[in-house]
Design a protein around this motif. Structure first.
Motif, PDB file in Angstrom:
ATOM      1  N   ASN A 109      -3.270   8.969  -7.947  1.00 22.16           N
ATOM      2  CA  ASN A 109      -4.295   8.743  -7.133  1.00 22.16           C
ATOM      3  C   ASN A 109      -3.857   8.039  -5.848  1.00 22.16           C
ATOM      4  OD1 ASN A 109      -6.187   9.521  -9.081  1.00 22.16           O
ATOM      5  ND2 ASN A 109      -6.230   7.554 -10.218  1.00 22.16           N
ATOM      6  N   GLU A 110      -2.914   6.914  -5.995  1.00 16.29           N
ATOM      7  CA  GLU A 110      -2.428   6.591  -4.601  1.00 16.29           C
ATOM      8  C   GLU A 110      -1.810   7.593  -3.669  1.00 16.29           C
ATOM      9  OE1 GLU A 110      -3.021   3.520  -3.482  1.00 16.29           O
ATOM     10  OE2 GLU A 110      -3.686   2.314  -5.262  1.00 16.29           O
ATOM     11  N   LEU A 111      -1.255   8.324  -4.225  1.00 14.55           N
ATOM     12  CA  LEU A 111      -0.691   9.435  -3.299  1.00 14.55           C
ATOM     13  C   LEU A 111      -1.745  10.577  -2.808  1.00 14.55           C
ATOM     14  CD1 LEU A 111       2.270  10.866  -5.303  1.00 14.55           C
ATOM     15  CD2 LEU A 111       2.234   9.705  -2.882  1.00 14.55           C
ATOM     16  N   LYS A 112      -2.667  10.400  -3.428  1.00 16.13           N
ATOM     17  CA  LYS A 112      -3.835  11.095  -3.003  1.00 16.13           C
ATOM     18  C   LYS A 112      -4.691  10.347  -1.800  1.00 16.13           C
ATOM     19  CE  LYS A 112      -5.218  13.968  -7.013  1.00 16.13           C
ATOM     20  NZ  LYS A 112      -5.983  14.259  -8.246  1.00 16.13           N
ATOM     21  N   THR A 113      -4.870   9.290  -1.999  1.00 13.79           N
ATOM     22  CA  THR A 113      -5.498   8.137  -1.005  1.00 13.79           C
ATOM     23  C   THR A 113      -4.671   8.387  -0.038  1.00 13.79           C
ATOM     24  OG1 THR A 113      -6.509   6.928  -2.622  1.00 13.79           O
ATOM     25  CG2 THR A 113      -6.237   5.957  -0.436  1.00 13.79           C
ATOM     26  N   LEU A 114      -3.335   8.173   0.023  1.00 11.17           N
ATOM     27  CA  LEU A 114      -2.422   8.144   1.234  1.00 11.17           C
ATOM     28  C   LEU A 114      -2.369   9.468   2.033  1.00 11.17           C
ATOM     29  CD1 LEU A 114       0.478   6.094  -0.385  1.00 11.17           C
ATOM     30  CD2 LEU A 114      -1.162   5.428   1.354  1.00 11.17           C
TER      31      LEU A 114
ATOM     32  N   LYS B 289       1.548   5.954  10.547  1.00  9.86           N
ATOM     33  CA  LYS B 289       1.925   4.956   9.397  1.00  9.86           C
ATOM     34  C   LYS B 289       1.139   3.696   9.721  1.00  9.86           C
ATOM     35  CE  LYS B 289       6.757   5.991   8.922  1.00  9.86           C
ATOM     36  NZ  LYS B 289       8.429   5.448   8.841  1.00  9.86           N
ATOM     37  N   THR B 290       1.246   3.484  10.996  1.00 14.08           N
ATOM     38  CA  THR B 290       0.444   2.071  11.288  1.00 14.08           C
ATOM     39  C   THR B 290      -1.238   2.254  11.105  1.00 14.08           C
ATOM     40  OG1 THR B 290       2.265   1.402  12.951  1.00 14.08           O
ATOM     41  CG2 THR B 290       0.225   0.257  12.943  1.00 14.08           C
TER      42      THR B 290
ATOM     43  N   GLU C 106       7.052   2.778   1.929  1.00 22.59           N
ATOM     44  CA  GLU C 106       7.095   1.832   3.085  1.00 22.59           C
ATOM     45  C   GLU C 106       6.194   0.729   2.565  1.00 22.59           C
ATOM     46  OE1 GLU C 106       6.258   1.554   7.663  1.00 22.59           O
ATOM     47  OE2 GLU C 106       7.657   2.877   6.879  1.00 22.59           O
ATOM     48  N   LEU C 107       4.971   0.946   2.154  1.00 20.64           N
ATOM     49  CA  LEU C 107       4.134   0.100   1.860  1.00 20.64           C
ATOM     50  C   LEU C 107       4.408  -0.685   0.443  1.00 20.64           C
ATOM     51  CD1 LEU C 107       0.913   1.845   2.943  1.00 20.64           C
ATOM     52  CD2 LEU C 107       1.966   0.065   4.258  1.00 20.64           C
TER      53      LEU C 107
END
Length: 97
Positions: free
Chosen positions: A20-25, A62-63, A12-13
């Protein structure tokens, strides 16, 4: 319906596919759900909230997670959209009992 996954939020973003992005999310989604449940001020599970209004809960997650992605400190607090959704969700849960 289940809670939004980190991959769905990443899509979505339009964030690059990166471990690393998946871990952050994942962390941000966890933080967002904890903050939402604490704001409802009752012992409640994700499944309880999903049963009341899954679409609103996921949009709120999400928001809020997106806000924290771009501003980890939430330096300006909750956005107006987050406050509106949180108020509506809290009303549905507390008012429905």
């Amino acid at each position: 319906m289940a809670i939004i996954t980190p991959q769905e939020l990443q899509d979505e973003l339009n964030i690059d596919d990166d471990e690393n992005e998946l871990k952050t999310l994942t962390s941000l989604i966890s933080g967002a759900t904890a903050m939402i449940k604490a704001s409802i001020q009752m012992k409640i599970t994700d499944d309880d909230i999903l049963a009341v209004d899954a679409d609103l809960y996921n949009r709120l997650i999400k928001t809020l997670a997106t806000s924290m992605y771009y501003d980890r400190e939430l330096s300006k607090g909750y956005s107006i959209g987050v406050r509106i959704m949180l108020t509506n969700l809290r009303s549905e849960i507390v008012g429905g009992k």
